[in-house]
Scaffold this motif. Structure first.
Motif, short mmCIF file in Angstrom:
data_model
loop_
_atom_site.label_atom_id
_atom_site.label_comp_id
_atom_site.label_asym_id
_atom_site.label_seq_id
_atom_site.Cartn_x
_atom_site.Cartn_y
_atom_site.Cartn_z
N SER A 6 0.99 -12.44 -6.64
CA SER A 6 1.69 -11.17 -6.85
C SER A 6 1.29 -10.16 -5.79
O SER A 6 2.11 -9.35 -5.32
N GLU A 7 0.02 -10.22 -5.34
CA GLU A 7 -0.42 -9.30 -4.29
C GLU A 7 0.27 -9.60 -2.96
O GLU A 7 0.66 -8.68 -2.23
N GLN A 8 0.41 -10.87 -2.65
CA GLN A 8 1.09 -11.25 -1.40
C GLN A 8 2.56 -10.84 -1.44
O GLN A 8 3.10 -10.34 -0.44
N LEU A 9 3.20 -11.05 -2.58
CA LEU A 9 4.60 -10.65 -2.70
C LEU A 9 4.76 -9.15 -2.60
O LEU A 9 5.69 -8.64 -1.95
N ASP A 10 3.85 -8.41 -3.23
CA ASP A 10 3.90 -6.94 -3.14
C ASP A 10 3.76 -6.49 -1.68
O ASP A 10 4.43 -5.54 -1.25
N HIS A 11 2.90 -7.15 -0.92
CA HIS A 11 2.72 -6.81 0.50
C HIS A 11 4.01 -7.05 1.27
O HIS A 11 4.42 -6.22 2.10
N VAL A 13 7.10 -7.08 0.13
CA VAL A 13 8.11 -6.09 -0.27
C VAL A 13 7.83 -4.75 0.39
O VAL A 13 8.73 -4.08 0.90
N ALA A 14 6.56 -4.35 0.40
CA ALA A 14 6.20 -3.08 1.06
C ALA A 14 6.51 -3.14 2.55
O ALA A 14 6.98 -2.15 3.14
N ASP A 362 15.10 -7.23 -3.09
CA ASP A 362 13.73 -7.73 -2.99
C ASP A 362 13.52 -9.00 -3.80
O ASP A 362 12.69 -9.85 -3.44
#
Length: 385
Positions: A6-11, A13-14, A362
């Motif tokens: 989830s952290e990698q995906l959030d990065h 998307v940002a 996204d």
């Protein structure tokens, strides 16, 4: 290859939102390329090529054993269109926007790079971030780069998001996938005269009137017909905005479109014949712009993508007809790779490509990452296996 956290995906998307805020149009993608290089460097690519065909970037991820080279391609450029939206990350560059989704395509391939920290068992993966797709010049410029033989793939894959189709649906089509197209600029020059004595000059007006009516008549058939052609008048200019001068010069711009490259060759000749017929007594200059070859999807490459989507349980659709819009990805197939362009649904009620309120969804990023990683794993294996 492990799924994205989830952290990698959030990065990712940002990062897409940041890219969306700072679009660069074809040939001007320097800062975008630098961002991509920084990300690929952090992800530990085995080799990087910079400045390919302009601002293009390529990254290599190599397996331990000999095997084929699989290229996954995305695009760097935005569009010269003003974005109209209330997004907190809307474009900050006046008159420019990522209104085709290339920001999403880029982060999808960076997602693949993230998962390639687990290298393929054999062969190598090349991630290509290509410049100048929107003008049709970028793919050929990359292929013409003297370093291209170091990269040249056996298989090439890419995707484009498709508004109007269910989110995440995988569209597949063997054979013609996207139309060939090119812009035809017709410059006409005669002789100006006083508006009170137009007979003393040579006006391009009558020729322009005939061509404005006649060139669209070259359109025939519907998409999917081998003889399909479409001629769209996009611009006209005659003389100066005055009342005292009979004009000397005129310009027409027409976009020609066909399903196959062979039909395009014939359509060009038909258009040139019309100009020759109606421009008697005038000086004529013809210029060609935004030249796109047809995308012709290889049967084997398309089958590989179909198998990968099936393994993931992704919804597939066999497309009955090609896309009418053009894509310069076809150049990689012309260069000898077994190539397939995939068409991922962006949502049935999503704004269309090149609309001023378009934004890449996204939610499509993990779908694309999973699909391309499955293609790589099916073809090259994984060190974790």
């Amino acid at each position: 290859m492990q799924a994205l956290s989830s952290e990698q995906l959030d990065h990712l998307v940002a990062l897409r939102h940041a890219l969306h805020q700072s679009p660069e149009v074809s040939g001007e993608e320097a800062q975008t390329a630098e961002r991509i290089v920084a990300e690929l460097t952090k992800l530990g690519a085995d080799r990087l090529w910079r400045g390919l065909g302009g601002h293009g970037v390529a990254a290599e991820f190599s397996g331990r054993e000999e095997g084929p080279t699989v290229l996954l391609r995305c695009e760097l450029d935005g569009l010269p269109i003003r974005e109209i939206s209330d997004l907190p990350y809307k474009s900050t560059i006046p008159g420019k926007g990522h209104l085709c989704g290339h920001d999403g395509h880029m982060v999808s391939m960076l997602g693949v790079a993230t998962r390639l920290t687990t290298r393929p068992q054999k062969g190598r993966v090349i991630l290509l971030f290509q410049p100048a797709e929107e003008t049709g010049a970028g793919a050929q410029a990359v292929i013409d780069d003297p370093r291209w033989p170091e990269i040249r793939p056996d298989f090439s894959f890419a995707y484009h998001n498709v508004p109007g189709r269910p989110l995440g649906e995988v569209g597949l089509r063997k054979g013609p996938g996207n139309c060939a197209s090119r812009g035809m600029q017709i410059l006409l020059e005669g002789k100006s005269s006083h508006a009170a004595a137009p007979e003393d000059g040579v006006s391009p007006g009558p020729a322009m009137a005939a061509l404005m009516a006649g060139l669209p008549e070259l359109s025939c058939g519907t998409i999917g017909d081998e003889a399909f052609s479409l001629a769209t008048l996009t611009h006209a200019h005659l003389g100066e905005p005055t009342f005292g001068i009979a004009p000397a010069d005129g310009e027409l711009r027409v976009t020609l479109r066909s399903m196959t490259n062979e039909r395009m060759d014939a359509l060009m000749q038909e258009a040139l014949h019309r100009v020759e017929k109606h421009a008697l007594g005038l000086s004529v200059d013809i210029l060609w712009h935004d030249v796109f070859r047809a995308v012709v999807n290889d049967v084997e490459a398309t089958s590989i993508a179909r198998t990968a989507a099936g393994a993931l349980g992704q919804r597939c659709r066999e497309m009955p007809t090609p896309m009418r819009w053009s894509e310069d990805f076809g150049r990689f197939g012309d260069d000898g790779a077994k190539a397939a362009l995939l068409y991922l649904g962006a949502g049935e009620n999503h704004p269309q490509l090149h609309n001023p309120d378009y934004d890449f969804p996204d939610a499509l990023v993990p779908v694309a990452v999973d699909l391309f990683c499955q293609i790589v794993q099916d073809m090259l294996g994984s060190e974790a296996q």
